[in-house]
Design a protein around this motif. Structure first.
Motif, PDB file in Angstrom:
ATOM      1  N   ARG A 329      32.792  35.777  35.114  1.00 39.14           N
ATOM      2  CA  ARG A 329      33.662  36.098  33.631  1.00 39.14           C
ATOM      3  C   ARG A 329      34.728  36.754  33.753  1.00 39.14           C
ATOM      4  NH1 ARG A 329      29.814  36.311  29.272  1.00 39.14           N
ATOM      5  NH2 ARG A 329      27.679  35.237  29.719  1.00 39.14           N
ATOM      6  N   ARG A 330      34.793  37.551  34.652  1.00 40.26           N
ATOM      7  CA  ARG A 330      35.896  38.569  34.732  1.00 40.26           C
ATOM      8  C   ARG A 330      37.094  37.636  35.132  1.00 40.26           C
ATOM      9  NH1 ARG A 330      35.459  43.503  39.100  1.00 40.26           N
ATOM     10  NH2 ARG A 330      33.638  43.802  37.845  1.00 40.26           N
ATOM     11  N   ALA A 331      36.875  36.740  35.973  1.00 43.68           N
ATOM     12  CA  ALA A 331      38.242  35.882  36.353  1.00 43.68           C
ATOM     13  C   ALA A 331      38.724  35.225  35.018  1.00 43.68           C
ATOM     14  CB  ALA A 331      37.816  34.852  37.455  1.00 43.68           C
ATOM     15  N   VAL A 332      37.723  34.790  34.224  1.00 48.12           N
ATOM     16  CA  VAL A 332      38.221  33.914  33.017  1.00 48.12           C
ATOM     17  C   VAL A 332      38.848  34.781  32.208  1.00 48.12           C
ATOM     18  CG1 VAL A 332      37.182  32.999  30.809  1.00 48.12           C
ATOM     19  CG2 VAL A 332      36.139  32.465  33.212  1.00 48.12           C
ATOM     20  N   SER A 333      38.456  36.255  31.960  1.00 52.59           N
ATOM     21  CA  SER A 333      39.139  37.221  31.113  1.00 52.59           C
ATOM     22  C   SER A 333      40.667  37.631  31.783  1.00 52.59           C
ATOM     23  CB  SER A 333      38.494  38.500  31.140  1.00 52.59           C
ATOM     24  OG  SER A 333      38.977  39.431  30.475  1.00 52.59           O
ATOM     25  N   ALA A 334      40.334  37.721  33.004  1.00 59.27           N
ATOM     26  CA  ALA A 334      41.930  38.199  33.774  1.00 59.27           C
ATOM     27  C   ALA A 334      42.739  37.093  33.926  1.00 59.27           C
ATOM     28  CB  ALA A 334      41.495  38.533  35.098  1.00 59.27           C
ATOM     29  N   LEU A 335      42.397  35.988  33.732  1.00 55.99           N
ATOM     30  CA  LEU A 335      43.472  34.760  33.804  1.00 55.99           C
ATOM     31  C   LEU A 335      43.888  34.103  32.300  1.00 55.99           C
ATOM     32  CD1 LEU A 335      42.112  32.608  36.819  1.00 55.99           C
ATOM     33  CD2 LEU A 335      44.309  34.035  36.886  1.00 55.99           C
ATOM     34  N   ASN A 336      43.089  34.890  31.398  1.00 52.87           N
ATOM     35  CA  ASN A 336      42.955  34.698  29.896  1.00 52.87           C
ATOM     36  C   ASN A 336      43.017  32.928  29.973  1.00 52.87           C
ATOM     37  OD1 ASN A 336      43.628  34.908  27.151  1.00 52.87           O
ATOM     38  ND2 ASN A 336      45.839  34.577  27.138  1.00 52.87           N
ATOM     39  N   LEU A 337      41.943  32.529  30.575  1.00 47.16           N
ATOM     40  CA  LEU A 337      41.583  31.155  30.465  1.00 47.16           C
ATOM     41  C   LEU A 337      41.097  30.510  28.978  1.00 47.16           C
ATOM     42  CD1 LEU A 337      39.873  30.353  34.056  1.00 47.16           C
ATOM     43  CD2 LEU A 337      42.154  30.124  33.101  1.00 47.16           C
ATOM     44  N   THR A 338      41.828  29.670  28.762  1.00 46.07           N
ATOM     45  CA  THR A 338      41.209  28.986  27.416  1.00 46.07           C
ATOM     46  C   THR A 338      41.390  27.602  27.037  1.00 46.07           C
ATOM     47  OG1 THR A 338      43.425  29.241  26.314  1.00 46.07           O
ATOM     48  CG2 THR A 338      42.026  31.026  25.809  1.00 46.07           C
ATOM     49  N   LYS A 339      40.606  26.966  26.411  1.00 47.35           N
ATOM     50  CA  LYS A 339      40.818  25.343  26.239  1.00 47.35           C
ATOM     51  C   LYS A 339      42.109  25.074  26.430  1.00 47.35           C
ATOM     52  CE  LYS A 339      36.036  24.484  24.368  1.00 47.35           C
ATOM     53  NZ  LYS A 339      35.343  24.083  23.098  1.00 47.35           N
ATOM     54  N   GLY A 340      42.741  23.867  26.770  1.00 49.04           N
ATOM     55  CA  GLY A 340      43.961  23.609  26.649  1.00 49.04           C
ATOM     56  C   GLY A 340      44.869  24.440  27.687  1.00 49.04           C
ATOM     57  N   ALA A 341      44.741  25.334  28.437  1.00 51.39           N
ATOM     58  CA  ALA A 341      45.570  26.114  29.145  1.00 51.39           C
ATOM     59  C   ALA A 341      45.988  25.098  30.515  1.00 51.39           C
ATOM     60  CB  ALA A 341      44.942  27.323  29.533  1.00 51.39           C
ATOM     61  N   GLU A 342      47.308  25.199  30.840  1.00 56.41           N
ATOM     62  CA  GLU A 342      47.610  24.569  31.861  1.00 56.41           C
ATOM     63  C   GLU A 342      47.830  25.311  33.251  1.00 56.41           C
ATOM     64  OE1 GLU A 342      51.193  22.577  30.990  1.00 56.41           O
ATOM     65  OE2 GLU A 342      49.960  21.178  29.568  1.00 56.41           O
ATOM     66  N   ILE A 343      46.671  25.024  34.240  1.00 56.80           N
ATOM     67  CA  ILE A 343      46.819  26.067  35.335  1.00 56.80           C
ATOM     68  C   ILE A 343      46.759  25.365  36.602  1.00 56.80           C
ATOM     69  CG2 ILE A 343      45.554  27.816  33.995  1.00 56.80           C
ATOM     70  CD1 ILE A 343      42.929  26.508  35.031  1.00 56.80           C
ATOM     71  N   PHE A 344      46.325  25.932  37.777  1.00 55.83           N
ATOM     72  CA  PHE A 344      46.290  25.190  38.907  1.00 55.83           C
ATOM     73  C   PHE A 344      45.108  25.135  39.602  1.00 55.83           C
ATOM     74  CE2 PHE A 344      50.939  25.946  38.113  1.00 55.83           C
ATOM     75  CZ  PHE A 344      51.228  24.847  38.569  1.00 55.83           C
ATOM     76  N   ALA A 345      44.532  24.273  40.250  1.00 57.45           N
ATOM     77  CA  ALA A 345      43.186  24.285  41.095  1.00 57.45           C
ATOM     78  C   ALA A 345      43.544  24.483  42.378  1.00 57.45           C
ATOM     79  CB  ALA A 345      42.169  23.111  40.495  1.00 57.45           C
ATOM     80  N   VAL A 346      42.919  25.040  43.553  1.00 54.63           N
ATOM     81  CA  VAL A 346      43.187  25.443  44.631  1.00 54.63           C
ATOM     82  C   VAL A 346      41.855  24.876  45.553  1.00 54.63           C
ATOM     83  CG1 VAL A 346      43.971  26.814  46.429  1.00 54.63           C
ATOM     84  CG2 VAL A 346      44.562  27.154  44.068  1.00 54.63           C
ATOM     85  N   LEU A 347      42.008  24.013  46.370  1.00 50.35           N
ATOM     86  CA  LEU A 347      40.947  23.622  47.299  1.00 50.35           C
ATOM     87  C   LEU A 347      41.252  23.402  48.595  1.00 50.35           C
ATOM     88  CD1 LEU A 347      37.950  22.081  47.125  1.00 50.35           C
ATOM     89  CD2 LEU A 347      39.328  20.032  47.208  1.00 50.35           C
ATOM     90  N   LYS A 348      40.496  24.337  49.437  1.00 52.78           N
ATOM     91  CA  LYS A 348      40.650  24.125  50.978  1.00 52.78           C
ATOM     92  C   LYS A 348      40.075  22.814  51.411  1.00 52.78           C
ATOM     93  CE  LYS A 348      39.292  27.412  53.704  1.00 52.78           C
ATOM     94  NZ  LYS A 348      38.453  28.481  54.305  1.00 52.78           N
TER      95      LYS A 348
END
Length: 359
Positions: A329-348
């Motif tokens: 939850r803290r990450a959702v808040s820190a990144l200000n994640l909302t529906k429609g936000a354009e971000i990046f997914a990182v996968l090892k």
């Protein structure tokens, strides 16, 4: 297949409806959810309090009218957790036993079944000399040679260790994609199997359907995380093998970009299926640099579901594919994640195990 069941046990009620088309329909749930009861009712081994079953336009059970076609007349091939081979017959004779029950006019080519399941080298062997995976392949061959209209598979790999499971899963994938075209009802509590094989997925909890739909839709839905468990939840996507590098990594194309992964044994041009666990995806507001992780995909946030504890499930769209990430939850808040936000997914690259890569 159209199915409706209601049955009361001591302290447990099964009450569900299910529609399944071609391909593999998988029933997933933890022990005691009611999966095997469904199989028994479909097979005709259980007379439910209330039920309706229709397959290929033929009604096989309708409790309202008193119809209950006996199990031996339903033309279902059933494969159980234990192979149940006849110990006094060799493999060839066990296979031939299945042909005795094939309806007249049924055209099931014995040689094709033997080739499909890789049984040619086993024909003269006694059952007690076979590995667990070999026994299950013979049991499957016997079921196919009975000329069924549908296959029922009840935890067929549950008694096998991990190595034997990996041995038999490619054969089941060939069966799903092969020329026989039989619909399969597949019961398991192992998501590793289901995500490799299923086309349609129904999640059962406490005797009821908690979610159902195409495999990719259900697995990519953040609402199912509590049903699957946070360590098992993850999306399933399809990819095309582009190349194999000398360092053991392969490049695969998905609708939202490319992935570099190890353990890909398929040839260039092959379509494969990937299971990517939600706990293995990290999220970033900006494209990260100087990382050991090789796979960075631009994604759009589709949905966010907060868990009861500190976690949250985030549904992502990468091109046309749905991914699922589990963060705090803290990450959702820190990144200000909302529906429609354009971000990046990182996968090892190393987080996608070879066992999570299927045909």
């Amino acid at each position: 297949m159209k199915l409706a069941l209601k049955h009361q046990f001591n302290g447990f009620t099964l009450d569900l409806s299910l529609e399944a088309g071609t391909g593999v329909t998988a029933l997933f749930g933890h022990s005691g959810a009611g999966k095997s009861t469904v199989i028994n009712a479909v097979a005709g081994l259980l007379h439910p309090d209330s039920g309706y079953l229709e397959v290929d336009g033929q009604v096989l059970m309708d409790t309202k009218s008193g119809l209950h076609v006996p199990a031996h007349k339903r033309r279902f091939g059933t494969v159980f957790q234990d192979a149940r081979l006849f110990p006094h017959l060799d493999v060839s004779q066990n296979l031939d036993f299945g042909t005795r029950y094939a309806p007249k006019g049924t055209k099931v080519n014995r040689d094709e079944v033997i080739d499909l399941l890789g049984l040619a080298s086993l024909l003269s062997r006694a059952p007690n000399t076979l590995s667990g995976g070999e026994k299950q392949r013979v049991a499957l061959g016997r079921a196919l040679l009975s000329g069924p209209r549908m296959l029922l598979m009840d935890e067929p790999l549950a008694s096998l260790d991990s190595a034997r499971k990996q041995e038999i899963l490619p054969y089941l994938e060939h069966l799903r994609d092969g020329p026989l075209g039989l619909p399969i009802l597949y019961v398991s509590h192992a998501l590793e199997e289901i995500t490799r094989l299923a086309d349609t997925l129904a999640l059962i909890k406490g005797g009821k359907i908690a979610a159902q739909g195409s495999l990719t839709e259900v697995m990519g839905d953040p609402a199912v995380v509590p049903l699957l468990g946070v360590r098992e939840a993850g999306a399933v996507i399809e990819a095309t093998v582009l190349s194999h590098a000398n360092d053991g990594l392969s490049q695969l194309a998905i609708s939202g970009g490319t992935l570099d992964l190890p353990g890909v044994k398929a040839s260039v041009g092959t379509r494969v299926r990937l299971r990517i666990l939600a706990q293995d995806i990290m999220l970033s507001r900006t494209r990260p640099t100087d990382l050991s992780a090789l796979n960075i995909l631009p994604v759009t946030v589709q949905d966010i579901r907060m868990g009861d504890g500190p976690g949250a499930a985030v549904s992502l769209l990468a091109g046309e594919d749905r991914l699922l990430a589990r963060v705090t939850r803290r990450a959702v808040s820190a990144l200000n994640l909302t529906k429609g936000a354009e971000i990046f997914a990182v996968l090892k690259a190393t987080t996608v195990a070879p066992s999570s890569i299927g045909r």
